[in-house]
Design a protein around this motif. Sequence first.
Motif, mmCIF file in Angstrom:
data_model
loop_
_atom_site.group_PDB
_atom_site.id
_atom_site.type_symbol
_atom_site.label_atom_id
_atom_site.label_comp_id
_atom_site.label_asym_id
_atom_site.label_seq_id
_atom_site.Cartn_x
_atom_site.Cartn_y
_atom_site.Cartn_z
ATOM 1 N N ARG A 2 -0.025 10.275 8.075
ATOM 2 C CA ARG A 2 0.879 9.514 7.212
ATOM 3 C C ARG A 2 2.347 9.705 7.595
ATOM 4 N NH1 ARG A 2 -0.251 7.859 1.755
ATOM 5 N NH2 ARG A 2 1.758 8.781 1.291
ATOM 6 N N TYR A 4 3.878 8.952 10.259
ATOM 7 C CA TYR A 4 4.457 7.818 10.978
ATOM 8 C C TYR A 4 4.892 6.697 10.041
ATOM 9 C CZ TYR A 4 0.238 4.970 10.517
ATOM 10 O OH TYR A 4 -0.793 4.235 10.017
ATOM 11 N N ARG A 5 4.474 6.758 8.774
ATOM 12 C CA ARG A 5 4.881 5.753 7.789
ATOM 13 C C ARG A 5 6.046 6.232 6.918
ATOM 14 N NH1 ARG A 5 0.275 3.562 4.345
ATOM 15 N NH2 ARG A 5 1.918 2.069 3.913
ATOM 16 N N HIS A 10 11.350 6.077 9.923
ATOM 17 C CA HIS A 10 11.704 4.698 10.260
ATOM 18 C C HIS A 10 13.217 4.504 10.256
ATOM 19 C CE1 HIS A 10 7.805 2.447 10.236
ATOM 20 N NE2 HIS A 10 7.430 3.647 9.824
ATOM 21 N N ARG A 81 12.141 -4.838 10.604
ATOM 22 C CA ARG A 81 10.984 -5.165 11.451
ATOM 23 C C ARG A 81 11.289 -6.356 12.361
ATOM 24 N NH1 ARG A 81 5.540 -4.486 7.992
ATOM 25 N NH2 ARG A 81 4.663 -4.269 10.076
ATOM 26 N N PHE A 140 7.065 0.422 17.495
ATOM 27 C CA PHE A 140 6.770 1.253 16.329
ATOM 28 C C PHE A 140 7.465 0.691 15.092
ATOM 29 C CE2 PHE A 140 8.593 4.632 13.642
ATOM 30 C CZ PHE A 140 7.429 5.071 13.023
ATOM 31 N N ALA A 144 4.653 -0.652 12.636
ATOM 32 C CA ALA A 144 4.180 0.376 11.695
ATOM 33 C C ALA A 144 4.787 0.142 10.311
ATOM 34 C CB ALA A 144 4.546 1.766 12.206
ATOM 35 N N ASP A 147 5.768 3.540 4.217
ATOM 36 C CA ASP A 147 5.125 3.943 2.975
ATOM 37 C C ASP A 147 6.110 3.665 1.844
ATOM 38 O OD1 ASP A 147 3.840 5.099 0.847
ATOM 39 O OD2 ASP A 147 3.506 7.028 1.834
#
Length: 167
Positions: A2, A4-5, A10, A81, A140, A144, A147
């Motif tokens: 988790r 990476y979220r 980010h 994104r 990424f 990705a 969260d």
Amino acid sequence: MRWYRHPALHRAAAIALGAVFVYASLDKIAQPREFARIVYHYQVIGPNAALGYLPANLVAVALPWTEALAGVLLIAGLWRREAAAVVAMLLVTFLAAVGWALLHGIDVQNCGCFTVDATGRRAGLGLLLGDAALLAAAVFLAAAPVDRARARPTASEGALTVPLGHE
């Protein structure tokens, strides 16, 4: 997996990637004529007999502004994104242009990445690897999901809910 979220990851990756692209755009924006000469040297889009200098000149003017805008959006966290997807497309284009030049034996003394003067970086394997690493970060960020539960406290926790921008 988790981690990476996590929104902090980010955010940090977006700021770092955005800063690279804003920095990369500055000299090219300030000196479009010199950047156009570098674009010509790659021999991918001109100049040629059919279209002359127009395609290469358009790239030399538009590309740095695209880099700058995408970088600013990444830093600001707006359309993160989408901006990362644009950066990824730019990096694929850069990788293709450098690969083309190397494949065809074109000696690119200055890749035009960060500066347009004689101190620029030579096109080669190191440049390809660096661009590939930046591409991994861009992919990424574009692919990705964040969260959202960790991104901001809920109203039930007594915190003011403020949108973080579109991701």
